[in-house]
Motif scaffolding. Structure first.
Motif, PDB file in Angstrom:
ATOM      1  N   GLN A  63      48.230  -8.584  50.750  1.00 24.53           N
ATOM      2  CA  GLN A  63      49.479  -9.235  50.334  1.00 24.53           C
ATOM      3  C   GLN A  63      50.484  -9.229  51.485  1.00 24.53           C
ATOM      4  O   GLN A  63      51.131 -10.253  51.762  1.00 24.53           O
ATOM      5  CB  GLN A  63      50.086  -8.514  49.123  1.00 24.53           C
ATOM      6  CG  GLN A  63      51.430  -9.108  48.708  1.00 24.53           C
ATOM      7  CD  GLN A  63      52.040  -8.399  47.519  1.00 24.53           C
ATOM      8  OE1 GLN A  63      52.316  -9.000  46.498  1.00 24.53           O
ATOM      9  NE2 GLN A  63      52.251  -7.091  47.646  1.00 24.53           N
ATOM     10  N   THR A  99      38.774 -10.145  43.274  1.00 27.58           N
ATOM     11  CA  THR A  99      38.012  -8.904  43.343  1.00 27.58           C
ATOM     12  C   THR A  99      36.618  -9.193  43.872  1.00 27.58           C
ATOM     13  O   THR A  99      36.168 -10.331  43.929  1.00 27.58           O
ATOM     14  CB  THR A  99      37.895  -8.232  41.961  1.00 27.58           C
ATOM     15  OG1 THR A  99      37.185  -9.095  41.067  1.00 27.58           O
ATOM     16  CG2 THR A  99      39.269  -7.907  41.406  1.00 27.58           C
ATOM     17  N   MET A 137      43.834  -3.611  39.907  1.00 26.65           N
ATOM     18  CA  MET A 137      44.031  -4.641  40.919  1.00 26.65           C
ATOM     19  C   MET A 137      45.135  -5.617  40.537  1.00 26.65           C
ATOM     20  O   MET A 137      45.895  -6.088  41.396  1.00 26.65           O
ATOM     21  CB  MET A 137      42.708  -5.381  41.154  1.00 26.65           C
ATOM     22  CG  MET A 137      41.592  -4.490  41.682  1.00 26.65           C
ATOM     23  SD  MET A 137      41.965  -3.732  43.280  1.00 26.65           S
ATOM     24  CE  MET A 137      41.582  -5.121  44.355  1.00 26.65           C
ATOM     25  N   VAL A 138      45.254  -5.955  39.262  1.00 20.87           N
ATOM     26  CA  VAL A 138      46.340  -6.830  38.811  1.00 20.87           C
ATOM     27  C   VAL A 138      47.691  -6.161  39.066  1.00 20.87           C
ATOM     28  O   VAL A 138      48.652  -6.812  39.480  1.00 20.87           O
ATOM     29  CB  VAL A 138      46.171  -7.173  37.314  1.00 20.87           C
ATOM     30  CG1 VAL A 138      47.448  -7.778  36.745  1.00 20.87           C
ATOM     31  CG2 VAL A 138      45.006  -8.137  37.110  1.00 20.87           C
ATOM     32  N   LEU A 152      44.462 -13.271  45.536  1.00 22.64           N
ATOM     33  CA  LEU A 152      43.377 -12.348  45.851  1.00 22.64           C
ATOM     34  C   LEU A 152      42.262 -12.496  44.831  1.00 22.64           C
ATOM     35  O   LEU A 152      42.474 -13.018  43.731  1.00 22.64           O
ATOM     36  CB  LEU A 152      43.888 -10.901  45.830  1.00 22.64           C
ATOM     37  CG  LEU A 152      45.068 -10.560  46.741  1.00 22.64           C
ATOM     38  CD1 LEU A 152      45.547  -9.136  46.457  1.00 22.64           C
ATOM     39  CD2 LEU A 152      44.684 -10.720  48.207  1.00 22.64           C
ATOM     40  N   ASN A 194      39.031 -10.845  49.422  1.00 20.32           N
ATOM     41  CA  ASN A 194      38.543  -9.979  48.353  1.00 20.32           C
ATOM     42  C   ASN A 194      38.762  -8.499  48.677  1.00 20.32           C
ATOM     43  O   ASN A 194      37.921  -7.859  49.311  1.00 20.32           O
ATOM     44  CB  ASN A 194      37.051 -10.234  48.127  1.00 20.32           C
ATOM     45  CG  ASN A 194      36.741 -11.675  47.817  1.00 20.32           C
ATOM     46  OD1 ASN A 194      36.832 -12.540  48.682  1.00 20.32           O
ATOM     47  ND2 ASN A 194      36.370 -11.937  46.581  1.00 20.32           N
ATOM     48  N   LEU A 249      45.291 -12.891  40.627  1.00 21.05           N
ATOM     49  CA  LEU A 249      44.004 -12.248  40.894  1.00 21.05           C
ATOM     50  C   LEU A 249      42.880 -12.998  40.200  1.00 21.05           C
ATOM     51  O   LEU A 249      42.934 -13.250  39.001  1.00 21.05           O
ATOM     52  CB  LEU A 249      44.014 -10.796  40.402  1.00 21.05           C
ATOM     53  CG  LEU A 249      42.752  -9.992  40.730  1.00 21.05           C
ATOM     54  CD1 LEU A 249      42.714  -9.618  42.215  1.00 21.05           C
ATOM     55  CD2 LEU A 249      42.663  -8.738  39.862  1.00 21.05           C
ATOM     56  N   ALA A 281      44.313  -4.340  48.671  1.00 23.57           N
ATOM     57  CA  ALA A 281      45.025  -5.465  48.059  1.00 23.57           C
ATOM     58  C   ALA A 281      46.454  -5.556  48.586  1.00 23.57           C
ATOM     59  O   ALA A 281      46.944  -6.641  48.928  1.00 23.57           O
ATOM     60  CB  ALA A 281      45.023  -5.312  46.536  1.00 23.57           C
ATOM     61  N   VAL A 315      44.390 -11.110  34.571  1.00 22.21           N
ATOM     62  CA  VAL A 315      43.826 -11.895  35.667  1.00 22.21           C
ATOM     63  C   VAL A 315      44.202 -13.365  35.514  1.00 22.21           C
ATOM     64  O   VAL A 315      44.492 -13.842  34.406  1.00 22.21           O
ATOM     65  CB  VAL A 315      42.290 -11.758  35.737  1.00 22.21           C
ATOM     66  CG1 VAL A 315      41.901 -10.318  36.051  1.00 22.21           C
ATOM     67  CG2 VAL A 315      41.626 -12.238  34.454  1.00 22.21           C
TER      68      VAL A 315
END
Length: 275
Positions: free
Chosen positions: A39, A48, A76-77, A46, A28, A84, A35, A111
């Motif tokens: 990766q 959140t 985040m995406v 991943l 997370n 995600l 992030a 997501v």
């Protein structure tokens, strides 16, 4: 980075396939940099963390608005090429209809999955009545089905997280959430072999997520042997980062010494990572 519909569909299909067999770790991150680091470490997907996101904004967990959460999900995406899973709290709605609307907005961020928890946020009754929780989860399920695209729905029984460690009640809730359309089942806070085995048995064919938020005597292989499909870390990595910051600054404040900076990452290494 703007993602195509084909890219989003590919991520979602990949994420669904990860749940088909075996066991994988779903770490997370709390921002784009963490992030991208994860990766690079070879993780396949991943998730959140609502807590990590909140702390990065100087807020307590649960104090980030729907709009701020949606913006965080978009960031985040776009940060990596990995699927995600969204920590989506209680669904950001006072009613099932409002949950459905919020879930629809979350799906639009790209997501691959999202979770809905049954915590109420009230100290005197920390869990929602099961009928209320089921109605909210069904609303999320309907929103996902209307959107199409294969987003996974995670149903969370928060008993052990909110101070109501009643395993039988958690199992009853998880079975109800499975019947309401949850694809993955999650009881954060369980930790013993007996508890984990009971949740896996109650889940039947549904994948189970296990939270490992700190040191545990169980290895990845042992957890997998219990039938768990995925292991998330919750806010643990964010807490580890905050712990590093605290350990680095306390000697400065208390003793005027800078020994705590010894463990700092190399600036050159970080630049190379993100270059």
């Amino acid at each position: 980075m703007t993602l195509s519909n084909a890219d989003i569909a590919c991520r979602r299909a990949t994420f669904r396939q990860l749940h088909a067999q075996g066991c994988f770790v779903l770490p997370n991150p709390w921002d784009a940099g963490s992030a991208r680091y994860l990766q690079r470490q070879g993780f396949q997907a991943l998730a959140t963390t609502s807590a990590g996101c909140a702390w990065s904004e100087g807020r307590p967990d649960g104090a980030v608005s729907l709009q701020a959460t949606l913006e965080h999900l978009r960031v985040m995406v776009s940060a990596t090429a990995l699927p995600l899973n969204a920590d989506f709290g209680d669904g950001f709605g006072a009613t099932p209809q409002q949950v459905a609307e919020a879930v629809s907005a979350a799906i639009d961020t790209g997501v691959a999955a999202l979770s809905i928890e049954d915590a109420s946020g009230m100290a005197d009754a920390p869990l929602r009545p099961i009928d209320d929780a089921v109605a909210r989860l069904r609303a999320a399920r309907d929103a996902i089905d209307r959107a199409g695209g294969g987003v996974l729905l995670v149903g969370r029984a928060e008993n052990f997280f909110v101070g109501v460690p009643d395993l039988q009640d958690a199992l009853q809730r998880l079975r109800a959430y499975a019947d309401a359309g949850a694809d993955v089942l999650y009881a954060p806070g369980i930790s013993t072999r007996e508890q984990i085995s009971a949740v896996v048995a109650a889940a039947g064919a549904k994948p189970v997520n296990l939270l490992v938020g700190g040191p545990t005597p169980l290895s990845l292989q042992e957890i997998a042997a219990l039938g768990v499909r995925r292991i998330s870390l919750g806010g643990a990595l964010a807490r580890a980062a905050w712990g590093g910051l605290m350990q680095a600054t306390l000697p400065i404040v208390q003793e005027g010494r800078f020994d705590g900076l010894q463990q700092a990452a190399s600036g050159a290494a970080l630049n190379a990572l993100f270059r």
